[in-house]
Design a protein around this motif. Structure first.
Motif, mmCIF file in Angstrom:
data_model
loop_
_atom_site.group_PDB
_atom_site.id
_atom_site.type_symbol
_atom_site.label_atom_id
_atom_site.label_comp_id
_atom_site.label_asym_id
_atom_site.label_seq_id
_atom_site.Cartn_x
_atom_site.Cartn_y
_atom_site.Cartn_z
ATOM 1 N N LEU A 154 -45.851 36.517 32.449
ATOM 2 C CA LEU A 154 -45.812 35.518 31.711
ATOM 3 C C LEU A 154 -44.897 36.194 30.766
ATOM 4 C CD1 LEU A 154 -45.976 32.135 30.667
ATOM 5 C CD2 LEU A 154 -47.951 32.827 29.975
ATOM 6 N N LEU A 165 -43.399 34.649 24.189
ATOM 7 C CA LEU A 165 -44.358 34.361 24.990
ATOM 8 C C LEU A 165 -45.880 35.526 25.613
ATOM 9 C CD1 LEU A 165 -42.824 31.499 27.386
ATOM 10 C CD2 LEU A 165 -44.910 31.022 26.050
ATOM 11 N N HIS A 176 -45.187 27.365 27.563
ATOM 12 C CA HIS A 176 -45.013 27.412 28.674
ATOM 13 C C HIS A 176 -44.024 25.779 29.671
ATOM 14 C CE1 HIS A 176 -42.122 28.827 32.328
ATOM 15 N NE2 HIS A 176 -41.164 29.292 31.481
ATOM 16 N N SER A 213 -40.689 23.761 29.422
ATOM 17 C CA SER A 213 -40.166 24.330 30.716
ATOM 18 C C SER A 213 -40.464 23.891 31.589
ATOM 19 C CB SER A 213 -39.362 25.640 30.758
ATOM 20 O OG SER A 213 -39.257 25.851 29.044
#
Length: 328
Positions: free
Chosen positions: A215, A222, A236, A240
């Motif tokens: 990540l 991030l 995230h 996304s």
């Protein structure tokens, strides 16, 4: 007449836009752990260190009484500070989701609920850890807290997804509740934790989103620490992954696809020392770190290649500072 007709048409046009073109309201719920960092100093009577040890039910009853006698000072979302909390709040904002916090001191609270400032946790490295005062673990404390805290509320129904970013201790605390949900409700859960929860809670295995340390390399913003991993993964996902509807299995596959091809950062191998040994090292390098905790942690990890978890280091640095003051 023409003017009046035009006014009516204008009113109907505005009304149509305001009623039929409102932005969709999210039905999702975001859930995260509380933070030990508070924007307002805690009430001196609401500290884990002043709790009298005893049976969980007795400690819970005394804590509930202290809460009832305390003053609410801010909404929950205004009280908590730190990156992990801000990441979860940002995820909730991205989705327009309802935002809830699971607190070891208050129970389950809505972000808008006005609450007191307190210092009680289940983190073993803190002097305010309530587990030092009871015979039992996180789940035992959660059971009595739910019954004694005036701020705790039952988990609300959700028409959308329930996105829960939890540290391992807090998963241990409320995992039994999540596991007890019926299959339909559990299917809405998306769980963000560093470790696969299936060992402790097999019923939650399918709800886990399989993020790992790759990540850090999805995007620069991030990257972070282990303490805010779950919340960064949540953000995230909110930005996304969730945009395409699907089952937990579908979302898990999308998470794996987002991480595919990225390499994890190599973890340095650092030597572990006892608390007494770390205290001596801190004292010996006090001047080099200019008495600053951030610099001292970098000295320990980067210069001396010593392992010291951030929460543990914070406790030891504070102890070293008191010792130096007493010896001065």
């Amino acid at each position: 007449m023409e003017i009046a007709h035009a006014c009516v048409l204008h009113f109907l046009t505005v009304f149509h836009k305001s009623v039929f073109h409102l932005p969709a309201v999210s039905q999702h719920i975001v859930l995260t752990t509380c933070s030990n960092r508070k924007r307002i100093p805690p009430d001196s009577k609401l500290l884990g260190r002043v709790v009298i040890a005893g049976k969980p039910s007795d400690v819970g009853s005394a804590w509930g009484k202290a809460l009832r006698q305390s003053k609410s000072v801010a909404s929950a979302k205004e009280l908590y500070a730190g990156r992990s909390f801000r990441e979860a709040e940002q995820a909730a904002d991205l989705l327009g989701a309802r935002f809830y916090i699971v607190s070891a001191g208050l129970g389950l609270v809505a972000a808008e609920r006005k609450v007191p400032s307190y210092g009680l946790t289940i983190a073993q490295t803190s002097e305010d850890c309530v587990l030092d005062k009871i015979s039992g673990g996180p789940a035992d404390w959660w059971a009595v807290l739910k019954a004694s805290s005036m701020y705790h509320e039952d988990f609300p129904p959700a028409r959308g997804l329930i996105l829960a970013a939890l540290s391992q201790p807090y998963l241990e605390m409320i995992g039994g509740d999540l596991s007890s949900w019926d299959a339909e409700r559990r299917s809405k859960l998306r769980l963000f934790t560093k470790q696969d929860p299936s060992v402790l809670f097999p019923q939650l295995a399918d709800q886990w989103m399989p993020y790992d340390d790759r990540l850090d390399f999805v995007s620069r913003d991030l990257a972070g620490t282990q303490s805010d991993f779950a919340q960064r993964a949540l953000r995230h996902f909110a930005a996304s992954i969730i945009s395409e509807p699907g089952s937990a299995d579908t979302h898990a596959k999308r998470v794996k696809a987002a991480l595919y091809g990225l390499e994890m950062r190599a973890q340095p191998s650092r030597k572990r020392l006892s608390d007494d040994e770390i205290l001596k090292v801190i004292d010996a390098h006090w001047d080099k770190a200019k008495g600053q905790s951030g610099l001292m942690l970098r000295v320990l990890r980067d210069d001396l290649n010593l392992a010291c978890e951030q929460g543990r280091f914070k406790h030891l640095f504070h102890a070293a500072k008191i010792i130096r003051k007493d010896l001065a």
